[in-house]
Design a protein around this motif. Structure first.
Motif: not given
Length: 56
Positions: A19, A24, A41
């Protein structure tokens, strides 16, 4: 970056995720210095939801 290896990784298919501020990051854990893909995300969540649907 704190990379986490997928529980479904095996000797041939190894994926890690981290993350990051942008979302990501995804990379091949057999090639840690190679390229990585970064998705927002919302894109990651949609990807995971699609996988869950296909497994059902």
């Amino acid at each position: 970056m704190n990379w986490r290896k997928s529980s479904r990784s095996n000797e041939q298919d190894c994926v890690e995720v981290a993350f990051v501020r942008q979302g990501v990051a995804v990379r091949d854990s057999k090639n840690v210095s190679g390229p990585m893909l970064t998705v927002p995300v919302s894109g990651w969540d949609a990807f995971r939801a699609d996988l869950r649907e296909k497994q059902a």
